[in-house]
Write a protein that holds these residues in place. Structure first.
Motif, PDB file in Angstrom:
ATOM      1  N   ARG A 103      59.511  45.606  21.022  1.00 40.54           N
ATOM      2  CA  ARG A 103      60.877  45.858  21.503  1.00 40.54           C
ATOM      3  C   ARG A 103      61.904  45.619  20.405  1.00 40.54           C
ATOM      4  N   VAL A 104      61.821  44.470  19.712  1.00 41.05           N
ATOM      5  CA  VAL A 104      62.834  44.181  18.688  1.00 41.05           C
ATOM      6  C   VAL A 104      62.680  45.101  17.478  1.00 41.05           C
ATOM      7  N   LEU A 105      61.443  45.498  17.166  1.00 40.39           N
ATOM      8  CA  LEU A 105      61.263  46.450  16.065  1.00 40.39           C
ATOM      9  C   LEU A 105      61.811  47.821  16.429  1.00 40.39           C
ATOM     10  N   ALA A 106      61.621  48.252  17.681  1.00 38.19           N
ATOM     11  CA  ALA A 106      62.175  49.539  18.119  1.00 38.19           C
ATOM     12  C   ALA A 106      63.700  49.504  18.093  1.00 38.19           C
ATOM     13  N   GLU A 107      64.306  48.408  18.530  1.00 33.90           N
ATOM     14  CA  GLU A 107      65.766  48.276  18.474  1.00 33.90           C
ATOM     15  C   GLU A 107      66.259  48.320  17.032  1.00 33.90           C
ATOM     16  N   THR A 108      65.549  47.631  16.137  1.00 32.30           N
ATOM     17  CA  THR A 108      65.926  47.615  14.724  1.00 32.30           C
ATOM     18  C   THR A 108      65.771  49.012  14.118  1.00 32.30           C
ATOM     19  N   ALA A 109      64.679  49.700  14.462  1.00 34.03           N
ATOM     20  CA  ALA A 109      64.467  51.058  13.958  1.00 34.03           C
ATOM     21  C   ALA A 109      65.565  51.996  14.442  1.00 34.03           C
ATOM     22  N   ASN A 110      65.903  51.924  15.724  1.00 35.54           N
ATOM     23  CA  ASN A 110      66.987  52.755  16.255  1.00 35.54           C
ATOM     24  C   ASN A 110      68.287  52.495  15.506  1.00 35.54           C
ATOM     25  N   GLY A 111      68.568  51.224  15.252  1.00 35.33           N
ATOM     26  CA  GLY A 111      69.777  50.855  14.521  1.00 35.33           C
ATOM     27  C   GLY A 111      69.779  51.362  13.086  1.00 35.33           C
ATOM     28  N   ALA A 112      68.592  51.584  12.522  1.00 34.19           N
ATOM     29  CA  ALA A 112      68.473  52.090  11.149  1.00 34.19           C
ATOM     30  C   ALA A 112      68.488  53.617  11.101  1.00 34.19           C
ATOM     31  N   GLY A 113      68.635  54.254  12.265  1.00 34.57           N
ATOM     32  CA  GLY A 113      68.693  55.715  12.307  1.00 34.57           C
ATOM     33  C   GLY A 113      67.362  56.405  12.527  1.00 34.57           C
ATOM     34  N   VAL A 114      66.321  55.644  12.838  1.00 37.18           N
ATOM     35  CA  VAL A 114      65.008  56.226  13.100  1.00 37.18           C
ATOM     36  C   VAL A 114      65.007  56.864  14.492  1.00 37.18           C
ATOM     37  N   ARG A 115      64.453  58.066  14.580  1.00 33.11           N
ATOM     38  CA  ARG A 115      64.266  58.709  15.882  1.00 33.11           C
ATOM     39  C   ARG A 115      62.879  58.318  16.392  1.00 33.11           C
ATOM     40  N   ILE A 116      62.819  57.756  17.587  1.00 31.26           N
ATOM     41  CA  ILE A 116      61.537  57.409  18.192  1.00 31.26           C
ATOM     42  C   ILE A 116      61.322  58.331  19.380  1.00 31.26           C
ATOM     43  N   THR A 117      60.216  59.067  19.358  1.00 32.71           N
ATOM     44  CA  THR A 117      59.888  59.974  20.451  1.00 32.71           C
ATOM     45  C   THR A 117      58.714  59.381  21.216  1.00 32.71           C
ATOM     46  N   TRP A 118      59.019  58.790  22.370  1.00 33.78           N
ATOM     47  CA  TRP A 118      57.986  58.204  23.222  1.00 33.78           C
ATOM     48  C   TRP A 118      57.302  59.317  23.994  1.00 33.78           C
ATOM     49  N   ASN A 119      56.089  59.061  24.454  1.00 35.67           N
ATOM     50  CA  ASN A 119      55.326  60.013  25.258  1.00 35.67           C
ATOM     51  C   ASN A 119      55.104  61.327  24.497  1.00 35.67           C
ATOM     52  N   CYS A 120      54.822  61.199  23.199  1.00 33.70           N
ATOM     53  CA  CYS A 120      54.607  62.369  22.354  1.00 33.70           C
ATOM     54  C   CYS A 120      53.323  62.172  21.561  1.00 33.70           C
ATOM     55  N   ARG A 121      52.363  63.015  21.814  1.00 33.74           N
ATOM     56  CA  ARG A 121      51.053  62.927  21.144  1.00 33.74           C
ATOM     57  C   ARG A 121      51.013  63.891  19.961  1.00 33.74           C
ATOM     58  N   LEU A 122      50.542  63.387  18.812  1.00 32.42           N
ATOM     59  CA  LEU A 122      50.302  64.239  17.658  1.00 32.42           C
ATOM     60  C   LEU A 122      48.925  64.866  17.849  1.00 32.42           C
ATOM     61  N   LYS A 123      48.895  66.177  18.080  1.00 34.13           N
ATOM     62  CA  LYS A 123      47.641  66.860  18.381  1.00 34.13           C
ATOM     63  C   LYS A 123      46.869  67.247  17.120  1.00 34.13           C
ATOM     64  N   ASP A 124      47.591  67.681  16.086  1.00 36.09           N
ATOM     65  CA  ASP A 124      46.941  68.131  14.868  1.00 36.09           C
ATOM     66  C   ASP A 124      47.978  68.158  13.754  1.00 36.09           C
ATOM     67  N   LEU A 152      43.576  51.352  14.998  1.00 37.23           N
ATOM     68  CA  LEU A 152      42.300  51.067  14.360  1.00 37.23           C
ATOM     69  C   LEU A 152      41.405  52.302  14.256  1.00 37.23           C
ATOM     70  N   HIS A 153      41.327  53.068  15.316  1.00 37.16           N
ATOM     71  CA  HIS A 153      40.496  54.278  15.340  1.00 37.16           C
ATOM     72  C   HIS A 153      41.376  55.515  15.213  1.00 37.16           C
ATOM     73  N   SER A 154      42.262  55.505  14.254  1.00 31.06           N
ATOM     74  CA  SER A 154      43.293  56.509  14.029  1.00 31.06           C
ATOM     75  C   SER A 154      42.783  57.950  14.090  1.00 31.06           C
ATOM     76  N   PRO A 155      43.254  58.731  15.072  1.00 27.30           N
ATOM     77  CA  PRO A 155      42.906  60.155  15.093  1.00 27.30           C
ATOM     78  C   PRO A 155      43.440  60.886  13.852  1.00 27.30           C
ATOM     79  N   VAL A 156      44.592  60.465  13.325  1.00 29.96           N
ATOM     80  CA  VAL A 156      45.151  61.117  12.138  1.00 29.96           C
ATOM     81  C   VAL A 156      44.227  60.888  10.942  1.00 29.96           C
ATOM     82  N   ARG A 157      43.819  59.641  10.725  1.00 28.73           N
ATOM     83  CA  ARG A 157      42.912  59.360   9.605  1.00 28.73           C
ATOM     84  C   ARG A 157      41.567  60.049   9.817  1.00 28.73           C
ATOM     85  N   LYS A 158      41.112  60.121  11.063  1.00 32.98           N
ATOM     86  CA  LYS A 158      39.835  60.783  11.343  1.00 32.98           C
ATOM     87  C   LYS A 158      39.910  62.262  10.978  1.00 32.98           C
TER      88      LYS A 158
END
Length: 195
Positions: A103-124, A152-158
């Motif tokens: 929670r505090v990292l997400a608040e800090t990221a938002n404050g730094a201008g980071v866009r966080i897209t929840w409920n979004c899966r990276l398919k490929d 740990l079992h990162s689909p991106v790294r896989k």
């Protein structure tokens, strides 16, 4: 690099990476497959270097006193009662639930201008000469850099062929929360023989 970064994974590692990248002036988007910060069994504590990093990012000040507990060190306890204790150097450690940390990292990221897209899966994703093209559950994206912070079992790294050789596959996460003050400011790790 032109500055568009997509971070796959909105856990503590992904959010911390996003905060630092945004602090360097990059355009950062975090994609997290969960609809909200997930509450997972984890170590639920930070060693001194992690506490310092939390302070450097400006996230430590967002924690409520009730959400964390200072840790003086760690004590390893064997089945026979024997133990070894180590004291942390300053600033000490911090016991904190993953949900509060995220929670505090997400608040800090938002404050730094980071866009966080929840409920979004990276398919490929496809790494081209000029950019990384991403297919997500919210539609296509393009970036100059893709950060794999998706666990740990990162689909991106896989997909990229970057996973290490498999182990025996057994992992256990156990946690317990208490509604009273701890008897000690030390984390106790109880060791058991065998598997």
């Amino acid at each position: 690099m032109r500055g568009r970064v997509v971070v796959a994974g909105g856990g503590p590692a992904g959010l911390a990476a996003a905060i630092h990248l945004a602090g360097r002036g990059l355009d950062v988007t975090v994609l997290e497959r969960a609809a909200a910060p997930p509450d997972k069994a984890c170590g639920e504590g930070l060693v001194p270097s992690g506490v310092e990093e939390l302070e450097t990012m400006g996230a430590r000040e967002l924690l409520e006193e009730s959400e964390c507990h200072p840790l003086a060190g760690v004590r390893y306890v064997q089945e026979d009662g024997g133990h070894a204790t180590g004291r942390f150097p300053a600033p000490g450690g911090l016991g904190i639930r993953r949900s509060a940390l995220t929670r505090v990292l997400a608040e800090t990221a938002n404050g730094a201008g980071v866009r966080i897209t929840w409920n979004c899966r990276l398919k490929d994703h496809y790494c081209g000469r000029e950019e990384v093209r991403l297919e997500t559950s919210a539609g296509p994206l393009a970036a100059d850099l893709l950060v794999a912070a998706d666990g740990l079992h990162s689909p991106v790294r896989k997909r990229a062929g970057l996973l290490p050789a498999p182990g025996d596959g057994r992992r256990y996460g156990v946690r317990r929360h208490f509604h009273h003050a701890p008897d000690s400011d030390f984390v106790e790790v109880h060791l058991a023989q065998g598997r």
